[in-house]
Design a protein around this motif. Structure first.
Motif, PDB file in Angstrom:
ATOM      1  N   VAL A 118      69.394  51.671  79.152  1.00 20.71           N
ATOM      2  CA  VAL A 118      70.199  53.135  79.338  1.00 20.71           C
ATOM      3  C   VAL A 118      70.950  53.300  78.064  1.00 20.71           C
ATOM      4  O   VAL A 118      71.733  52.277  77.526  1.00 20.71           O
ATOM      5  N   VAL A 119      70.605  54.389  77.500  1.00 20.60           N
ATOM      6  CA  VAL A 119      71.576  54.684  76.302  1.00 20.60           C
ATOM      7  C   VAL A 119      72.450  55.742  76.700  1.00 20.60           C
ATOM      8  O   VAL A 119      72.182  56.855  77.165  1.00 20.60           O
ATOM      9  N   LEU A 120      73.849  55.440  76.721  1.00 20.41           N
ATOM     10  CA  LEU A 120      74.904  56.373  77.055  1.00 20.41           C
ATOM     11  C   LEU A 120      75.486  57.098  76.130  1.00 20.41           C
ATOM     12  O   LEU A 120      75.904  56.449  74.989  1.00 20.41           O
ATOM     13  N   SER A 121      75.759  58.468  76.247  1.00 22.49           N
ATOM     14  CA  SER A 121      76.429  59.211  75.246  1.00 22.49           C
ATOM     15  C   SER A 121      77.993  59.152  75.628  1.00 22.49           C
ATOM     16  O   SER A 121      78.549  59.567  76.530  1.00 22.49           O
ATOM     17  N   SER A 122      78.677  58.618  74.498  1.00 25.40           N
ATOM     18  CA  SER A 122      80.019  58.412  74.503  1.00 25.40           C
ATOM     19  C   SER A 122      80.844  59.334  73.301  1.00 25.40           C
ATOM     20  O   SER A 122      80.034  60.054  72.934  1.00 25.40           O
ATOM     21  N   SER A 123      81.763  59.119  73.068  1.00 25.58           N
ATOM     22  CA  SER A 123      82.503  60.213  72.164  1.00 25.58           C
ATOM     23  C   SER A 123      83.529  59.521  71.179  1.00 25.58           C
ATOM     24  O   SER A 123      84.268  58.623  71.557  1.00 25.58           O
ATOM     25  N   ARG A 163      76.449  42.511  80.993  1.00 29.69           N
ATOM     26  CA  ARG A 163      76.615  41.107  81.173  1.00 29.69           C
ATOM     27  C   ARG A 163      76.373  40.679  82.593  1.00 29.69           C
ATOM     28  O   ARG A 163      75.881  39.535  83.066  1.00 29.69           O
ATOM     29  N   LEU A 164      76.643  41.496  83.580  1.00 34.71           N
ATOM     30  CA  LEU A 164      76.370  41.157  85.004  1.00 34.71           C
ATOM     31  C   LEU A 164      74.708  40.974  85.321  1.00 34.71           C
ATOM     32  O   LEU A 164      74.501  40.204  86.246  1.00 34.71           O
ATOM     33  N   TYR A 165      74.311  42.329  85.053  1.00 37.27           N
ATOM     34  CA  TYR A 165      72.965  42.193  85.534  1.00 37.27           C
ATOM     35  C   TYR A 165      71.821  42.240  84.745  1.00 37.27           C
ATOM     36  O   TYR A 165      70.736  42.428  84.886  1.00 37.27           O
ATOM     37  N   GLY A 166      72.410  42.096  83.316  1.00 34.74           N
ATOM     38  CA  GLY A 166      71.229  42.166  82.204  1.00 34.74           C
ATOM     39  C   GLY A 166      70.521  43.264  82.004  1.00 34.74           C
ATOM     40  O   GLY A 166      69.536  43.452  81.335  1.00 34.74           O
ATOM     41  N   LEU A 167      71.195  44.434  82.437  1.00 31.32           N
ATOM     42  CA  LEU A 167      70.735  45.881  82.053  1.00 31.32           C
ATOM     43  C   LEU A 167      70.969  46.084  80.547  1.00 31.32           C
ATOM     44  O   LEU A 167      72.095  45.765  80.216  1.00 31.32           O
ATOM     45  N   GLU A 168      70.129  46.415  79.658  1.00 29.80           N
ATOM     46  CA  GLU A 168      70.128  46.591  78.340  1.00 29.80           C
ATOM     47  C   GLU A 168      70.835  48.042  78.067  1.00 29.80           C
ATOM     48  O   GLU A 168      70.316  48.977  77.819  1.00 29.80           O
ATOM     49  N   ALA A 169      72.111  47.856  78.324  1.00 27.17           N
ATOM     50  CA  ALA A 169      72.867  49.314  78.168  1.00 27.17           C
ATOM     51  C   ALA A 169      73.450  49.427  76.901  1.00 27.17           C
ATOM     52  O   ALA A 169      74.079  48.366  76.383  1.00 27.17           O
ATOM     53  N   VAL A 170      73.536  50.585  76.204  1.00 28.39           N
ATOM     54  CA  VAL A 170      73.907  50.732  74.859  1.00 28.39           C
ATOM     55  C   VAL A 170      74.680  52.111  74.854  1.00 28.39           C
ATOM     56  O   VAL A 170      74.305  53.162  75.435  1.00 28.39           O
ATOM     57  N   CYS A 171      76.077  52.060  74.134  1.00 26.96           N
ATOM     58  CA  CYS A 171      76.668  53.409  74.323  1.00 26.96           C
ATOM     59  C   CYS A 171      76.980  53.981  72.764  1.00 26.96           C
ATOM     60  O   CYS A 171      77.010  53.215  71.712  1.00 26.96           O
ATOM     61  N   LEU A 172      76.847  55.285  72.509  1.00 26.30           N
ATOM     62  CA  LEU A 172      76.755  55.810  71.165  1.00 26.30           C
ATOM     63  C   LEU A 172      77.827  56.745  71.205  1.00 26.30           C
ATOM     64  O   LEU A 172      78.191  57.711  72.024  1.00 26.30           O
ATOM     65  N   ALA A 232      65.336  51.361  71.219  1.00 25.57           N
ATOM     66  CA  ALA A 232      64.310  50.656  70.746  1.00 25.57           C
ATOM     67  C   ALA A 232      64.501  49.264  70.380  1.00 25.57           C
ATOM     68  O   ALA A 232      63.848  48.211  70.145  1.00 25.57           O
ATOM     69  N   HIS A 233      65.663  49.463  69.536  1.00 24.90           N
ATOM     70  CA  HIS A 233      66.163  48.063  68.875  1.00 24.90           C
ATOM     71  C   HIS A 233      66.594  46.783  69.613  1.00 24.90           C
ATOM     72  O   HIS A 233      67.641  47.279  70.503  1.00 24.90           O
ATOM     73  N   GLU A 234      66.252  45.808  69.170  1.00 23.28           N
ATOM     74  CA  GLU A 234      66.649  44.642  70.100  1.00 23.28           C
ATOM     75  C   GLU A 234      67.860  44.334  69.894  1.00 23.28           C
ATOM     76  O   GLU A 234      68.527  43.499  70.510  1.00 23.28           O
ATOM     77  N   ALA A 235      68.867  44.660  68.731  1.00 22.38           N
ATOM     78  CA  ALA A 235      70.096  44.351  68.554  1.00 22.38           C
ATOM     79  C   ALA A 235      71.134  45.369  69.305  1.00 22.38           C
ATOM     80  O   ALA A 235      72.234  45.199  69.269  1.00 22.38           O
ATOM     81  N   ALA A 236      70.699  46.121  69.932  1.00 19.90           N
ATOM     82  CA  ALA A 236      71.320  47.517  70.512  1.00 19.90           C
ATOM     83  C   ALA A 236      71.936  46.795  71.820  1.00 19.90           C
ATOM     84  O   ALA A 236      73.317  47.238  72.014  1.00 19.90           O
ATOM     85  N   ALA A 288      76.065  50.927  63.022  1.00 18.08           N
ATOM     86  CA  ALA A 288      74.718  51.446  63.179  1.00 18.08           C
ATOM     87  C   ALA A 288      73.643  51.281  62.106  1.00 18.08           C
ATOM     88  O   ALA A 288      72.504  51.083  62.272  1.00 18.08           O
ATOM     89  N   LYS A 289      74.140  51.091  60.722  1.00 22.66           N
ATOM     90  CA  LYS A 289      73.263  51.278  59.800  1.00 22.66           C
ATOM     91  C   LYS A 289      72.771  49.785  59.767  1.00 22.66           C
ATOM     92  O   LYS A 289      71.465  49.302  59.667  1.00 22.66           O
ATOM     93  N   GLU A 290      73.615  48.639  59.769  1.00 15.28           N
ATOM     94  CA  GLU A 290      73.196  47.287  59.658  1.00 15.28           C
ATOM     95  C   GLU A 290      72.234  47.001  60.864  1.00 15.28           C
ATOM     96  O   GLU A 290      71.424  46.215  60.771  1.00 15.28           O
ATOM     97  N   LEU A 291      72.777  47.175  62.026  1.00 15.17           N
ATOM     98  CA  LEU A 291      72.002  46.796  63.277  1.00 15.17           C
ATOM     99  C   LEU A 291      70.870  47.559  63.699  1.00 15.17           C
ATOM    100  O   LEU A 291      69.853  47.133  64.121  1.00 15.17           O
ATOM    101  N   LEU A 292      71.089  48.793  63.467  1.00 11.32           N
ATOM    102  CA  LEU A 292      69.884  49.885  64.189  1.00 11.32           C
ATOM    103  C   LEU A 292      69.071  50.427  62.867  1.00 11.32           C
ATOM    104  O   LEU A 292      68.165  51.124  63.179  1.00 11.32           O
ATOM    105  N   GLY A 293      69.560  50.233  61.692  1.00 12.87           N
ATOM    106  CA  GLY A 293      69.090  50.999  60.427  1.00 12.87           C
ATOM    107  C   GLY A 293      69.161  52.238  60.526  1.00 12.87           C
ATOM    108  O   GLY A 293      68.203  53.233  60.142  1.00 12.87           O
ATOM    109  N   PHE A 294      70.141  52.637  61.297  1.00 11.00           N
ATOM    110  CA  PHE A 294      70.424  54.280  61.198  1.00 11.00           C
ATOM    111  C   PHE A 294      70.841  54.726  59.782  1.00 11.00           C
ATOM    112  O   PHE A 294      72.024  54.155  59.097  1.00 11.00           O
ATOM    113  N   GLN A 295      70.236  55.867  59.499  1.00 10.93           N
ATOM    114  CA  GLN A 295      70.732  56.471  58.290  1.00 10.93           C
ATOM    115  C   GLN A 295      70.571  58.004  58.281  1.00 10.93           C
ATOM    116  O   GLN A 295      69.770  58.698  58.605  1.00 10.93           O
TER     117      GLN A 295
END
Ligand code: UD1
Length: 315
Positions: A118-123, A163-172, A232-236, A288-295
């Motif tokens: 799950v990718v969540l939009s933060s601010s 942490r609790l359920y192993g859901l791959e959650a990422v916040c941006l 997509a990224h495994e580091a996220a 984001a640059k280092e771990l995701l390759g964001f540019q």
């Protein structure tokens, strides 16, 4: 190894950012379901892809709908929210039901239905008016509005679900996003959308304060890029990332550039600074640059040009 996915749910997919994300996902061959209650989104934002997606008009608060449509999705992009900070100040409870409880429902439906990520939009609002620049994810958050508290709460839940359920959650954490489809209709809309409309209508904009305040404006296409990388990224998983450009422009400078594009010679009117307005905002995008390759790929000049063309054409 990047995680490849074929089916995705986009909540808030008819909104400003969501609709661009949906188009990009469709473009890469993804089977997309959109859930949007159209409270602030517009179905017309999805006109170019409407025959290629499943659109559900519904609410993230509706557990039954959510559980039904999330089944079989590998990734959920959660963008549905009460997006106006002012609205959350006026209605902290009603907005929390959407922005907090709604987000937990999305995380929980994802967990129960075998969604991988799950990718969540933060601010960037979570940073408040901390003077330290650039803002980096390691800083202690200082939310100053219900909106910011709600987004920060989402981040904590995301981390917990990981942490609790192993859901791959990422916040941006988005900084000041701009681009086509941004709604300029409220006084609290993004400054670029307001200035664009003023310039096209040949009206003077209002600059609050001396106009020396600066913002890190990020083009919506780059926000989409960040979402795709986060999916997509495994580091996220389990992490929070700033999404900005790491450069900033003053509000005065912004009006000059827009006025030039519109060939509008009107000087801006100045009014008292907005209460609570922060002076400078700038993202560190190192993580984001280092771990995701964001540019970021769109220069500010180019982004403004594309945005201006869209407002002029859709006027
Ligand atoms: C942005 C976010 C907000 C978030 C905050 C966190 C948007 C639309 N809003 O607010 O959700 O909580 O960052 O820091 O992205 N301005 C004018 N004239 C206008 C409109 C705005 O001078 O007509 C000025 C504002 O006073 C402000 C700047 O332009 O200094 C940017 O305003 P705005 O686009 O509303 O964004 P933020 O206030 O940065």
């Amino acid at each position: 190894m990047a995680f490849m996915f074929r089916r995705a749910l986009v909540t808030g997919g008819a909104g400003f950012i969501g609709s661009h994300l949906v188009a990009a996902l469709v473009g890469q061959g993804c089977d997309v379901t959109v859930l949007d209650n159209l409270a602030s989104g517009h179905q017309t934002n999805l006109d170019t892809v409407k025959d290629k997606i499943t659109f559900i008009k519904g609410d993230i608060k509706d557990e039954r709908v959510l559980n039904r449509i999330i089944k079989g999705c590998e990734v959920v992009f959660h963008l549905a929210a009460v997006v106006s900070v002012t609205q959350t100040v006026k209605d902290p409870v009603g907005s929390a039901l959407v922005n907090e409880l709604g987000a937990i429902r999305v995380l929980d439906a994802a967990r129960k239905n075998g969604v991988r990520r799950v990718v969540l939009s933060s601010s960037s609002a979570v940073y408040g008016d901390a003077p330290q620049l650039p803002k980096s994810e390691s800083m202690i958050p200082a939310p100053m509005s219900p909106y910011a508290v709600q987004k920060l709460t989402n981040e904590y839940y995301a981390e917990l679900y990981h942490r609790l359920y192993g859901l791959e959650a990422v916040c941006l954490r988005y900084f000041n996003v701009y681009g086509p489809h941004q709604d300029p209709s409220s006084p609290y809309s993004g400054v670029i959308s307001i200035f664009m409309l003023k310039a096209i209508n040949g009206e003077a904009p209002i600059i609050y304060g001396d106009g020396g305040q600066t913002r890190d404006f990020v083009f919506v296409k780059d926000v989409v890029q960040a979402n795709l990388l986060a999916a997509a990224h495994e580091a996220a998983p389990g992490r929070v990332f700033n999404v900005g450009t790491s450069s900033s422009v003053s509000v005065n400078g912004l009006w000059e550039m827009i006025a030039r594009l519109a060939q509008c010679r009107l000087p801006a009117k100045h009014e008292a600074p907005r209460p609570g307005d922060i002076v400078h905002s700038l993202a560190s995008i190192q993580r984001a640059k280092e771990l995701l390759g964001f540019q970021p790929s769109v220069t500010f000049e180019e982004g403004l040009r594309l945005t201006f063309a869209w407002y002029r054409q859709s006027k």
